[in-house]
Design a protein around this motif. Structure first.
Motif, mmCIF file in Angstrom:
data_model
loop_
_atom_site.group_PDB
_atom_site.id
_atom_site.type_symbol
_atom_site.label_atom_id
_atom_site.label_comp_id
_atom_site.label_asym_id
_atom_site.label_seq_id
_atom_site.Cartn_x
_atom_site.Cartn_y
_atom_site.Cartn_z
ATOM 1 N N PHE A 3 0.828 -1.199 0.000
ATOM 2 C CA PHE A 3 0.000 0.000 0.000
ATOM 3 C C PHE A 3 0.867 1.256 0.000
ATOM 4 O O PHE A 3 1.973 1.272 0.551
ATOM 5 N N ASP A 4 0.350 2.300 -0.630
ATOM 6 C CA ASP A 4 1.034 3.587 -0.612
ATOM 7 C C ASP A 4 0.658 4.405 0.613
ATOM 8 O O ASP A 4 1.433 5.259 1.054
ATOM 9 N N LEU A 5 -0.523 4.131 1.157
ATOM 10 C CA LEU A 5 -1.069 4.987 2.206
ATOM 11 C C LEU A 5 -2.086 4.199 3.022
ATOM 12 O O LEU A 5 -2.769 3.319 2.499
ATOM 13 N N ALA A 6 -2.178 4.522 4.300
ATOM 14 C CA ALA A 6 -3.207 3.926 5.158
ATOM 15 C C ALA A 6 -3.961 5.026 5.869
ATOM 16 O O ALA A 6 -3.370 6.021 6.305
ATOM 17 N N ASP A 64 8.021 6.869 4.808
ATOM 18 C CA ASP A 64 8.860 8.067 4.692
ATOM 19 C C ASP A 64 9.377 8.230 3.267
ATOM 20 O O ASP A 64 9.525 9.338 2.773
ATOM 21 N N SER A 65 9.656 7.107 2.614
ATOM 22 C CA SER A 65 10.127 7.151 1.222
ATOM 23 C C SER A 65 9.053 6.533 0.330
ATOM 24 O O SER A 65 9.235 5.454 -0.218
ATOM 25 N N SER A 66 7.923 7.209 0.222
ATOM 26 C CA SER A 66 6.812 6.698 -0.566
ATOM 27 C C SER A 66 7.203 6.567 -2.029
ATOM 28 O O SER A 66 7.916 7.407 -2.585
ATOM 29 N N GLU A 110 5.648 9.786 -3.978
ATOM 30 C CA GLU A 110 5.668 10.785 -2.918
ATOM 31 C C GLU A 110 4.761 11.981 -3.199
ATOM 32 O O GLU A 110 3.917 12.350 -2.379
ATOM 33 N N ASN A 111 4.922 12.616 -4.366
ATOM 34 C CA ASN A 111 4.142 13.820 -4.634
ATOM 35 C C ASN A 111 2.655 13.523 -4.779
ATOM 36 O O ASN A 111 1.811 14.296 -4.332
ATOM 37 N N LEU A 112 2.329 12.392 -5.380
ATOM 38 C CA LEU A 112 0.934 12.007 -5.524
ATOM 39 C C LEU A 112 0.325 11.706 -4.152
ATOM 40 O O LEU A 112 -0.817 12.079 -3.868
ATOM 41 N N THR A 113 1.095 11.031 -3.296
ATOM 42 C CA THR A 113 0.623 10.739 -1.939
ATOM 43 C C THR A 113 0.368 12.028 -1.172
ATOM 44 O O THR A 113 -0.673 12.184 -0.519
ATOM 45 N N ALA A 143 0.702 4.209 16.866
ATOM 46 C CA ALA A 143 1.894 3.667 17.511
ATOM 47 C C ALA A 143 3.119 4.395 16.972
ATOM 48 O O ALA A 143 3.115 4.901 15.848
ATOM 49 N N ASP A 144 4.162 4.468 17.794
ATOM 50 C CA ASP A 144 5.399 5.092 17.337
ATOM 51 C C ASP A 144 5.964 4.300 16.166
ATOM 52 O O ASP A 144 6.058 3.069 16.209
ATOM 53 N N SER A 145 6.342 4.993 15.098
ATOM 54 C CA SER A 145 6.917 4.311 13.935
ATOM 55 C C SER A 145 7.687 5.325 13.109
ATOM 56 O O SER A 145 7.687 6.529 13.393
ATOM 57 N N ALA A 146 8.361 4.810 12.072
ATOM 58 C CA ALA A 146 9.124 5.678 11.179
ATOM 59 C C ALA A 146 8.252 6.222 10.059
ATOM 60 O O ALA A 146 8.743 6.912 9.176
ATOM 61 N N MET A 147 6.959 5.923 10.107
ATOM 62 C CA MET A 147 6.042 6.378 9.077
ATOM 63 C C MET A 147 5.753 7.874 9.205
ATOM 64 O O MET A 147 5.803 8.447 10.289
#
Length: 293
Positions: free
Chosen positions: A140-143, A273-275, A278-281, A150-154
């Motif tokens: 997935f590109d996005l949730a 972080d590195s989608s 990226e720009n579309l997201t 939760a703590d994450s690098a997202m």
């Protein structure tokens, strides 16, 4: 080699998904076609890229080498798409998004419909599920996530809050004394939601807080199932406001303790972080946040 660029992209998708069937489902073709594509690529290269067993696929040494180079190539291509999209008023591309199932008929889904009308060259693949879905592992590109994060690098951005209501079936409530305080609900039957605490927190108009721990004979893993069983008059539960309003309008549900409410649920967009897109997201996330605000 140019005739095999698509073959290499499909090879990378097979590795990412872990099987021909999963890759085929993601791409939208028959598993036999994906398998033949990999065979054609192996014949062209004169080497085996994947060990095939009945349970799983494994990369050969040559497969690992090619996979590394192909993913670099795909990342560069995606970066090129992103740069072009950033400089155009008509973005192009596709986003795979996972969304809580209980938001399938909500303001959020309405806004996403508005998004694809605004940007006709962007395709959304929406996966509605009340279960926690891993973003990267499932491609997935996005949730869209409801509740605390939760703590994450997202990366994440708050989109708004979801109001909720305390309800029960009309007949169930009519068979009991009208509650005037949360403690009056301690001996009621409750329809329990697996992803939620057994204790229901309620806040009064004056800011007072109370917690209710009622008995539960049934537990479900879907908010839509909560809605259905409440209509069957088997107990009280907490629903999102959009579902509660539907039930009240149809005269199958009734609100309980109107001076007390469950706290709202925060709604967030979460993405790597590195989608890949990226720009579309970011365009999609900003659109959701602006419209929902």
């Amino acid at each position: 080699m140019i005739d095999y660029l698509k073959h290499m992209a499909i090879f990378a998708r097979v590795v990412d998904k872990g099987s021909f069937r999963a890759a085929a489902q993601d791409i939208g073709v028959a598993p036999s076609r994906v398998s033949q594509t990999i065979t054609d690529l192996e014949n062209y290269l004169g080497t085996t890229l994947l060990y095939r067993t009945t349970r799983k696929l494994a990369l050969t040494g040559e497969g690992r080498t090619l996979y590394k180079r192909v993913t670099e190539m795909l990342r560069s291509a995606e970066a090129g798409f992103n740069e072009i999209n950033a400089n155009t008023q008509d973005p192009v591309g596709a986003l795979r998004v996972t969304v809580p199932a209980f938001l399938s008929s909500s303001d959020l889904s309405t806004v996403m419909a508005t998004f694809i009308k605004r940007y006709p060259n962007v395709a959304l693949s929406l996966h509605y599920s009340d279960r926690n879905v891993e973003i990267i592992e499932n491609g997935f590109d996005l949730a869209i996530k409801a509740g605390s994060l939760a703590d994450s690098a997202m990366m994440s951005r708050k989109l708004g809050a979801i109001p909720r209501a305390l309800i029960s079936g009309v007949e169930y409530a009519a068979a009991r004394p009208v509650p005037t305080h949360p403690k009056d609900l301690e001996d009621w039957d409750w329809i329990q939601y697996q992803q939620r605490s057994d204790t229901v927190k309620l806040i009064s108009e004056k800011g007072e807080t109370e917690e209710v721990s009622g008995q539960s004979q049934i537990e479900v893993d879907s908010v839509n199932a909560l809605y259905y069983f409440a209509q069957q008059n088997v107990g009280a539960t907490v629903l999102t406001e959009n579902l509660a309003e539907q039930g009240v309008a149809s005269a199958t549900l009734v609100r309980l303790l109107p001076k007390w409410r469950p706290p709202d649920i925060d709604l967030h967009a979460v993405w790597p972080d590195s989608s890949r897109r990226e720009n579309l997201t970011l365009l999609f996330v900003r659109f959701l946040a602006d419209e929902l605000s």
